[in-house]
Enzyme design. Structure first.
Site, mmCIF file in Angstrom:
data_model
loop_
_atom_site.group_PDB
_atom_site.id
_atom_site.type_symbol
_atom_site.label_atom_id
_atom_site.label_comp_id
_atom_site.label_asym_id
_atom_site.label_seq_id
_atom_site.Cartn_x
_atom_site.Cartn_y
_atom_site.Cartn_z
ATOM 1 C CG ASP A 114 -2.166 -0.764 1.071
ATOM 2 O OD1 ASP A 114 -2.456 -1.163 -0.069
ATOM 3 O OD2 ASP A 114 -2.866 -0.977 2.075
ATOM 4 C CE LYS A 128 -7.303 -0.342 -2.283
ATOM 5 N NZ LYS A 128 -8.119 -0.259 -3.482
#
Length: 429
Positions: free
Chosen positions: A215, A237
Site C-alpha cells: 500500500d 490507494k
C-alpha cells in the site's frame, strides 16, 4: 571488476540525487534516499502511485519526461532504475562525463557504485556487499539482522569497549529463496509509519516473501530491505485519486499464490482497521489459498499516542470510538451514526477524514457536541514528517486548512486531547 568496491557512507543531506525511472525499483530505492536527506530529483514520464504520493507531499521533485544529460548538472549521485539498457547506458555516460557516481539497477557491472543489502536497527545501519552476488549479500544481511533483533548472543547493537563481537561459527544460508511457504498469502500490518513499528512476525514474513503487494502507507524503508528478486507490486490507494481496483488486488494475491509464490500483502496500520483485509481474506479463501493474518499497530491508536494523547485516561475518558470519515455525514453511503457519536463523552478518532472534516465537525456540533471540545489532528504520525495541531471542535477544520495539513492524518476529538497538556508533542523516541 577485479578490484573490490570501496565501502563508504554518503552524507546526502541537502545534496542533489537524481533517480531515473518511476517504477518498482525506484519505489523501493527512493525512501532510503529521502531518509538520508537527499534532494531527490525524479526523472520519468510516469510514476507509481507510491512515488506520486511523495511528489504530492513535496518530498521530492518530479520531471515528467525522459532523461536528458543536463538532469545530472549539480548531482552527487544518480540511481538508474530503468530496464532499458540503451537508456541506462545514456545515463551512465552522462554521469561519467560529470564524475558522478552511478548506480545501475539493470547492470551492476556497468555501474560505478553498488547499492548494498541494508538493515537498520535504531541508529545502527548495516550495509553488506556480496562481491557482486546480491543473494549472498542478502543472506549475510538477514543473518546479522536476526542477531540484532534477538538482542542477545554474540551480536549486539549496543556499543562495547572491544567493538562488536561476531559469531564466525554461525552458519549463513547463501541460497535464500522460497522456504516452504509457496502458495500462501500473508496479510501483514506494517504499522503507522515508523518502519520499526512493524511486528517481529510481520518483519520475518516480509523477509521470506517472493511477492510483496504494498500500500501507499507502508513505510518505504521496509521495501528497501526486501531481498533481491522479490516482485514488488504497488497497490497504492491515493485518497480521491488514482487507485487499483480492490478486485484486481484480490486477483493478484490469488494468481501469484496459485503460481507457487509466497505473497505478503503489506498494508499500512492493521490489515482489518479500514484496510479491506477482510475482502482479501475472503477472496483467497474462495480460491482455496491459505492465508496468515498478522495484526499491525493501527494509526487510530498510534497517532494520538505519538502526539502525547492517550485515547483513554482515568477520570477523563472510559471509551474511544474509531470511525472512517471518507464519506460525508450527509451521504447516503455513510454507515456512521454521527448523531449518536455526538452524544458520547469518550474519545472520537476519525481516520481518512480531512476532506470531510468541515462537514463532520458541523454535524457533531449540530447534534450537541460542545464547540469547546478539545480536538487535534496528527499528520504522518511516527515519521519524520509528523505534524500536530491542537484546536477545538469548533475551529479544528479551519485550523487544519490554514496549517496546510494533508493525508494521511488522524483527527482526535475529546477531553483526552488536553489531558496531558501537550507535554509529549515533541517527544518521540
Amino acid at each position: 571488476m577485479s578490484a573490490n568496491p570501496y565501502p563508504v557512507g554518503l552524507w546526502l543531506a541537502g545534496l542533489r540525487v537524481v533517480v531515473v525511472g518511476g517504477g518498482a525499483v525506484a519505489t523501493r530505492r527512493v525512501p532510503a534516499l529521502l531518509d538520508a536527506g537527499g534532494d531527490v530529483l525524479l526523472v520519468s514520464p510516469e510514476l507509481t502511485p507510491a512515488l506520486r504520493a511523495h511528489v504530492d507531499a513535496g518530498r521530492l521533485r518530479w520531471v515528467p519526461r525522459r532523461f536528458v544529460s543536463a538532469d545530472l548538472d549539480g548531482a552527487w549521485l544518480v540511481q538508474v532504475a530503468v530496464d532499458d539498457p540503451a537508456a541506462a547506458a545514456e545515463v551512465s555516460s552522462a554521469a561519467a562525463e560529470r564524475q558522478v557516481f552511478c548506480v545501475r539497477a539493470d547492470d551492476r557491472r556497468a555501474a560505478t557504485a553498488w547499492t548494498p543489502a541494508v538493515t537498520r536497527y535504531g541508529p545502527v545501519t548495516v550495509a553488506v556487499l556480496g562481491g557482486g552476488d546480491p543473494r549472498r549479500a542478502v543472506a549475510v544481511r538477514d543473518a546479522i539482522r536476526t542477531l540484532l533483533h534477538e538482542r542477545k548472543g554474540p551480536l549486539s547493537a549496543e556499543p562495547v569497549e572491544q567493538g562488536l563481537p561476531v559469531d564466525t561459527q554461525r552458519p549463513v544460508d547463501t541460497q535464500p529463496g522460497r522456504i516452504g511457504r509457496g502458495g500462501q498469502v500473508a496479510l501483514v500490518g506494517a504499522g503507522p509509519g515508523d518502519p520499526e513499528l512493524i511486528t517481529l512476525k510481520g518483519w520475518r514474513l516480509l523477509t521470506e516473501a517472493d511477492v510483496v503487494v504494498a500500500d501507499r502507507l507502508v513505510p518505504g524503508l521496509l521495501l528497501d530491505e526486501l531481498r533481491s528478486g522479490v516482485e514488488l507490486v504497488d497497490a497504492s490507494k491515493i485518497p480521491y485519486g488514482p487507485s487499483r481496483a480492490q478486485e484486481e488486488i484480490n486477483q493478484i494475491l490469488v494468481d501469484r499464490a496459485r503460481a507457487g509464490a509466497f505473497v505478503v500483502r503489506l498494508k499500512g496500520g492493521d490489515p482489518y482497521v479500514f484496510g479491506r483485509g477482510g475482502e482479501e481474506l475472503l477472496a483467497c479463501a474462495a480460491a482455496g489459498v491459505p492465508v496468515t493474518v498478522v495484526p499491525g499497530v493501527t494509526s487510530s491508536i498510534a497517532a494520538p499516542a505519538a502526539a502525547g494523547i492517550p485515547v483513554t485516561h482515568r477520570a477523563v475518558a472510559h471509551e474511544f470510538t474509531v470511525v472512517s470519515g471518507h464519506v460525508a455525514p450527509d451521504s447516503p453511503d455513510s454507515l456512521v451514526r454521527w448523531d449518536a457519536l455526538a452524544g458520547l463523552r469518550g474519545t472520537l478518532v476519525i481516520l481518512m477524514g480531512l476532506k470531510t472534516l468541515p462537514a463532520i465537525t458541523a454535524t457533531l456540533l449540530a447534534h450537541g457536541r460542545p464547540a469547546s471540545t478539545p480536538a487535534a489532528v496528527v499528520q504522518e504520525a511516527t515519521t519524520g514528517a509528523q505534524r500536530i495541531i491542537r484546536s477545538t471542535l469548533g475551529a479544528v477544520a479551519a485550523d487544519t486548512a490554514s496549517a496546510g495539513l494533508r493525508p494521511p492524518a488522524v483527527v482526535v476529538v475529546g477531553d483526552v486531547v488536553a489531558a496531558l497538556g501537550g507535554l509529549l508533542d515533541t517527544v518521540r523516541d
